[in-house]
Write a protein that holds these residues in place. Structure first.
Motif, short mmCIF file in Angstrom:
data_model
loop_
_atom_site.label_atom_id
_atom_site.label_comp_id
_atom_site.label_asym_id
_atom_site.label_seq_id
_atom_site.Cartn_x
_atom_site.Cartn_y
_atom_site.Cartn_z
N TYR A 38 2.55 2.72 -12.52
CA TYR A 38 3.43 3.82 -12.90
C TYR A 38 2.58 4.94 -13.46
O TYR A 38 1.37 4.78 -13.71
N ASP A 59 2.95 9.23 4.39
CA ASP A 59 3.89 8.19 3.99
C ASP A 59 3.36 6.82 4.39
O ASP A 59 2.65 6.68 5.39
N HIS A 103 3.90 -2.07 3.20
CA HIS A 103 2.91 -2.49 2.21
C HIS A 103 3.05 -3.98 2.00
O HIS A 103 4.11 -4.46 1.58
N ASP A 114 11.96 -6.59 -2.52
CA ASP A 114 12.40 -5.56 -3.46
C ASP A 114 13.92 -5.61 -3.59
O ASP A 114 14.64 -5.48 -2.60
N ASP A 169 15.92 -3.46 -4.58
CA ASP A 169 16.55 -2.21 -4.15
C ASP A 169 16.36 -1.92 -2.67
O ASP A 169 17.00 -1.00 -2.13
N ASN A 170 15.49 -2.69 -2.00
CA ASN A 170 15.25 -2.50 -0.57
C ASN A 170 14.79 -3.83 0.01
O ASN A 170 13.64 -4.00 0.39
N LYS A 190 9.76 -1.47 -8.53
CA LYS A 190 9.36 -0.23 -9.21
C LYS A 190 9.61 -0.32 -10.72
O LYS A 190 8.78 0.11 -11.53
N GLY A 212 5.61 -2.00 -5.38
CA GLY A 212 6.52 -0.88 -5.56
C GLY A 212 5.83 0.46 -5.75
O GLY A 212 6.48 1.44 -6.11
N THR A 240 4.59 2.53 -3.58
CA THR A 240 4.95 3.55 -2.58
C THR A 240 6.46 3.51 -2.36
O THR A 240 7.18 2.68 -2.92
N ASN A 241 6.92 4.41 -1.50
CA ASN A 241 8.32 4.39 -1.08
C ASN A 241 8.43 3.82 0.33
O ASN A 241 9.20 4.29 1.16
N CYS A 242 7.66 2.78 0.60
CA CYS A 242 7.60 2.21 1.94
C CYS A 242 8.95 1.63 2.36
O CYS A 242 9.76 1.21 1.53
N THR A 243 9.17 1.61 3.66
CA THR A 243 10.38 0.99 4.20
C THR A 243 10.28 -0.53 4.14
O THR A 243 11.26 -1.21 3.81
#
Length: 306
Positions: free
Chosen positions: A144, A165, A169, A209, A211-212, A256, A263, A265-268
């Motif tokens: 962070y 992008d 990961h 994750d 959230d994803n 994250k 977490g 990156t904002n990887c898919t």
């Protein structure tokens, strides 16, 4: 279930001060060589890949340079994949699995992906077989802004420098017996909380994750690893390390929120592997092979969707 285990440093119920952290650091010893076991394996790979030094740890900048390997036919039109190992330096197959992937498989995927691999994010942790860095900070809880961990900050800066992008990961880890014998008791002592004994699962599992979650991606990765080693069963409550499974061999964390490497990156597509090297059913090579199978299984799944 609480435990009567008493950690030898600090007073029960009191967070460590700098004094206790210094006592802890004094008893840490070097047990293996980052230069001999890791760096010497990276140097010949520099003939086929770009070998980048993206920093060095201030504890000893000559001894602990930070390296990454990049595929050479880098193209902004291709999706980019990040592979990390050794965020917890003691987790050996994370480091050597990442190196093995580069040596044996990365070329097979370089026409489709840009690939960057940071095989040993925490070289001091590798040498001391430790979860923390010398400041008693866990790099894998430190991804962070204004990170207290040099290791985490260095990797974040490397990823930011790519200017692209990240599609996927894969972060390579282990869960070992020492998690319960040393590292979780030390964590409880450091934070002044009661140590509650957990159970180490026998087998491979993934952490997605919350959230994803990308359930199908996780499933494809598990199925690839299954060809190499056994998948960790849940405990009697349907959990792995205290978390409910979402499918066989998979749990989710809020990556994250917890500051986990996976977490950053904002990887898919993101996942954290967990190998159990202390299982009587595996050897060191099979643990490395499982890490490679996780990466290839993940990439093969993504290729089908491109």
């Amino acid at each position: 279930m609480s435990s009567s285990h008493s950690y030898p440093i600090g007073a029960p119920g009191q967070k460590w001060s700098d004094k206790e952290k210094a006592v802890w650091l004094k008893q840490v010893t070097i047990k293996r060589s980052y230069q001999d076991e890791v760096v010497k394996k990276l140097t010949p790979l520099g003939e086929r890949f770009d070998l980048l030094q993206y920093g060095a740890l201030s504890y000893d900048s000559e001894k602990y340079p930070l390296f990454a390997l990049k595929t050479r036919n880098w193209d902004s039109n291709k999706p980019t994949v990040l592979i990390t190992g050794g965020v917890h330096g003691y987790e050996t197959s994370g480091v050597h699995g990442a190196i093995q992937f580069v040596a044996t498989e990365a070329d097979n995927y370089s026409d489709t992906f840009n690939i960057i691999v940071a095989p040993c994010v925490s070289p001091w942790g590798y040498e001391t077989i430790n979860r923390w860095n010398p400041n008693a900070v866990d790099p894998n809880r430190s991804f962070y802004e204004n990170s207290p961990s040099e290791e985490s900050a260095g990797l974040m800066a490397l990823v930011a420098s790519l200017g692209c992008d990240i599609l996927a990961h894969i972060d390579l880890h282990e869960t070992t017996d020492t998690d319960e014998l040393e590292f979780r008791p030390a964590l409880a002592a450091r934070d002044g909380i009661e140590y509650v004994k957990g159970m180490i699962p026998d087998g491979f599992y993934l952490v997605g994750d919350t959230d994803n979650p990308q359930d199908e991606f996780q499933k494809a990765t598990i199925e690839s690893v299954r060809k190499v080693t056994h998948i960790a069963p849940p405990d009697g409550e349907g959990k792995i390390i205290g978390e409910a499974i979402t499918q066989e061999g998979v749990i989710n964390y809020p990556t994250k929120k917890l500051g986990l490497c996976s977490g950053l990156t904002n990887c898919t597509y993101g996942t954290t592997t967990e190998v159990y090297p202390d299982s009587p059913l595996v050897n060191d090579q099979e643990c490395n092979d499982a890490q490679v199978a996780a990466v290839t299984g993940a990439l093969d799944y993504i290729i089908k969707l491109l």
